[in-house]
Design a protein around this motif. Structure first.
Motif, short mmCIF file in Angstrom:
data_model
loop_
_atom_site.label_atom_id
_atom_site.label_comp_id
_atom_site.label_asym_id
_atom_site.label_seq_id
_atom_site.Cartn_x
_atom_site.Cartn_y
_atom_site.Cartn_z
N TYR A 21 0.82 -1.22 0.00
CA TYR A 21 0.00 0.00 0.00
C TYR A 21 0.86 1.27 0.00
O TYR A 21 2.00 1.26 0.46
N ASP A 22 0.24 2.35 -0.49
CA ASP A 22 0.91 3.66 -0.49
C ASP A 22 0.52 4.49 0.72
O ASP A 22 1.21 5.44 1.08
N GLY A 23 -0.62 4.14 1.31
CA GLY A 23 -1.07 4.90 2.48
C GLY A 23 -1.96 4.06 3.35
O GLY A 23 -2.54 3.06 2.90
N ILE A 24 -2.07 4.46 4.62
CA ILE A 24 -2.97 3.76 5.54
C ILE A 24 -3.80 4.80 6.29
O ILE A 24 -3.29 5.88 6.62
N THR A 25 -5.08 4.49 6.51
CA THR A 25 -5.87 5.33 7.41
C THR A 25 -6.28 4.49 8.60
O THR A 25 -6.51 3.28 8.48
N VAL A 26 -6.35 5.13 9.76
CA VAL A 26 -6.71 4.43 11.00
C VAL A 26 -7.65 5.31 11.83
O VAL A 26 -7.75 6.52 11.60
N ARG A 27 -8.33 4.65 12.80
CA ARG A 27 -8.98 5.42 13.88
C ARG A 27 -8.07 5.23 15.09
O ARG A 27 -6.87 5.42 14.95
N SER A 28 -8.61 4.84 16.26
CA SER A 28 -7.68 4.68 17.39
C SER A 28 -7.25 3.23 17.60
O SER A 28 -6.32 2.96 18.35
N ALA A 29 -7.93 2.29 16.94
CA ALA A 29 -7.65 0.87 17.21
C ALA A 29 -6.28 0.43 16.67
O ALA A 29 -5.48 -0.17 17.39
N THR A 30 -5.98 0.75 15.42
CA THR A 30 -4.72 0.31 14.82
C THR A 30 -3.57 1.19 15.30
O THR A 30 -3.69 2.42 15.33
N GLN B 71 6.82 2.91 15.22
CA GLN B 71 8.10 2.98 14.51
C GLN B 71 8.43 1.71 13.71
O GLN B 71 8.78 1.79 12.54
N GLU B 72 8.26 0.54 14.35
CA GLU B 72 8.63 -0.73 13.67
C GLU B 72 7.80 -0.93 12.42
O GLU B 72 8.31 -1.41 11.39
N LEU B 73 6.53 -0.59 12.50
CA LEU B 73 5.65 -0.76 11.34
C LEU B 73 6.07 0.20 10.22
O LEU B 73 6.13 -0.19 9.04
N ILE B 74 6.39 1.42 10.60
CA ILE B 74 6.81 2.42 9.61
C ILE B 74 8.10 1.95 8.92
O ILE B 74 8.22 2.01 7.69
N ASP B 75 9.03 1.43 9.73
CA ASP B 75 10.30 0.92 9.16
C ASP B 75 10.07 -0.26 8.23
O ASP B 75 10.78 -0.42 7.24
N ALA B 76 9.07 -1.09 8.58
CA ALA B 76 8.84 -2.32 7.79
C ALA B 76 8.14 -2.04 6.46
O ALA B 76 8.08 -2.93 5.60
N CYS B 77 7.61 -0.83 6.29
CA CYS B 77 6.80 -0.54 5.09
C CYS B 77 7.30 0.73 4.39
O CYS B 77 6.63 1.78 4.45
N PRO B 78 8.44 0.66 3.71
CA PRO B 78 9.01 1.87 3.11
C PRO B 78 8.17 2.47 1.99
O PRO B 78 8.37 3.62 1.61
N ASN B 79 7.19 1.70 1.48
CA ASN B 79 6.33 2.25 0.42
C ASN B 79 5.30 3.25 0.93
O ASN B 79 4.73 4.03 0.17
N ILE B 80 5.03 3.19 2.23
CA ILE B 80 3.98 4.05 2.81
C ILE B 80 4.41 5.52 2.74
O ILE B 80 5.48 5.89 3.21
N LYS B 81 3.53 6.32 2.15
CA LYS B 81 3.85 7.75 2.01
C LYS B 81 2.96 8.62 2.88
O LYS B 81 3.24 9.79 3.09
N LEU B 82 1.86 8.04 3.36
CA LEU B 82 0.92 8.85 4.16
C LEU B 82 0.20 7.98 5.20
O LEU B 82 -0.20 6.86 4.90
N ILE B 83 0.07 8.55 6.40
CA ILE B 83 -0.75 7.92 7.44
C ILE B 83 -1.88 8.91 7.74
O ILE B 83 -1.63 10.07 8.08
N GLY B 84 -3.11 8.47 7.60
CA GLY B 84 -4.26 9.35 7.85
C GLY B 84 -4.98 8.90 9.09
O GLY B 84 -5.34 7.73 9.22
N ARG B 85 -5.18 9.81 10.05
CA ARG B 85 -5.95 9.48 11.26
C ARG B 85 -7.34 10.08 11.08
O ARG B 85 -7.50 11.31 11.02
N GLY B 86 -8.34 9.22 10.98
CA GLY B 86 -9.72 9.71 10.91
C GLY B 86 -10.19 10.03 12.31
O GLY B 86 -10.81 9.20 12.96
N GLY B 87 -9.86 11.21 12.79
CA GLY B 87 -10.22 11.58 14.15
C GLY B 87 -9.24 12.58 14.70
O GLY B 87 -8.47 13.20 13.93
#
Ligand SMILES: O=C(O)[C@H](O)COP(=O)(O)O
Length: 315
Positions: A41-50, A54-70
């Motif tokens: 994926y290129d981006g992930i959106t989350v609420r408060s559950a996910t 740092q480790e997740l960000i390091d493991a996924c170098p393709n991710i360019k955006l994290i969106g928090r719906g909230g």
């Protein structure tokens, strides 16, 4: 571009993204499988559950955006993500009214004992409720009472506006003092601006009939034994902000001694498994962290989040 909406996204937000050419997956991937799944994926959106640590960000170098719906970003390592060039966006204003209205759901519940009556009403075959009626004979009205609001940002101010509309007095505290007015809008287009000025935390604690918390969690509770001791006897306390901002053991003591008449809690120190002493207390009205969970708030959040994502990738 592929987006994983791991804690879901309102259909309107999803449709906006799809119209802009994004592929949006809304199936929740369990936290332990996220590092593998997110590589696609290129981006992930989350609420408060996910949690996006740092480790997740390091493991996924393709991710360019994290969106928090909230609002709260305590489940995301924001600074770390940004230091790695990953954009982090949220929707801080979209849910304010829904949270404020939940505060009053808890307040109305507490002053008329709904949390206890709902558990104790006689069931089928036993229609006698006279004893119960006597137990709940003395409720309290909200109009004319003083609500103390700790944390006077967007949600605190929205809560104050609803309180003023109900004819309550408002005492507010914030780290950043506020002096201005809040506008009440009425049916037919009339509106009235009411002056409000923040006071000290001690004044709020000592002079309020009800206290509502609207701050993020810092390093320790804002309300503990010392603060409960300074409150008026019979105060009602509501927390729809973050778990940990109230010392829950001190709250239970204050409820049992009668110092605090009732509490309304949407957030807990231990989420998602709050302590049994909190869950089973007859003077506590409970909701499972649903302040932002209304149709209207989620529609606004989904729309805003989709717009932010589209803008980011079109830059
Ligand atoms: O910070 C927030 O926006 C609220 O706590 C709501 O969280 P939620 O999106 O997980 O319901």
């Amino acid at each position: 571009m592929k987006i994983l909406a791991n804690d879901g996204i309102d259909p309107i937000g999803k449709a906006l993204l799809e119209q802009a050419g994004f592929v949006v997956d809304t199936e929740t991937v369990p936290q332990e499988k996220l590092a593998e799944a997110l590589k696609n994926y290129d981006g992930i959106t989350v609420r408060s559950a996910t949690k996006v640590r740092q480790e997740l960000i390091d493991a996924c170098p393709n991710i360019k955006l994290i969106g928090r719906g909230g609002v709260g970003m305590d489940n995301i390592d924001v600074e770390y993500a940004r230091s790695k060039g990953v954009a982090v966006v949220n929707t801080p204003a979209a849910s304010s009214l829904s949270v404020a209205e939940l505060v009053f759901s808890h307040l109305f519940t507490g002053v008329r004992f709904l949390q206890d009556a709902n558990r104790k009403m006689p069931v089928e075959g036993n229609t006698k409720f006279n004893d119960l009626k006597k137990a709940y004979a003395k409720g309290t009205e909200l109009r004319g009472k003083t609500i103390g609001i700790i944390g006077f940002g967007r949600i605190g101010r929205e809560t104050a506006t609803v309180a003023l509309g109900l004819g309550m007095n408002v005492l507010a505290y914030d780290l950043y003092p506020f002096e201005g007015s809040l506008t009440l809008n009425f049916q037919g287009g009339a509106s009235v601006a009411i002056p409000v000025k923040t006071v000290s935390l001690d004044e709020v604690i000592a002079n309020s009939d009800f206290i509502s918390l609207h701050t993020p969690f810092a390093d320790k509770p804002i309300l503990g034994a010392e603060e409960f001791a300074k409150m008026k006897k019979g105060v009602g306390v509501v927390n729809c902000s973050r778990g940990g901002t109230i010392d829950e053991a001190a709250l239970i003591e204050a409820l049992d001694s009668g110092k605090v008449a009732f509490a309304g809690l949407d957030v807990f120190y231990n989420e998602p498994t709050p302590d049994a002493a909190i869950l089973q207390h007859s003077k506590i009205s409970l909701t499972p962290h649903i302040g932002a969970s209304t149709n209207e708030a989620q529609e606004r959040i989904g729309t805003e989040l989709a717009t932010l994502i589209i803008e980011h990738f079109n830059k």
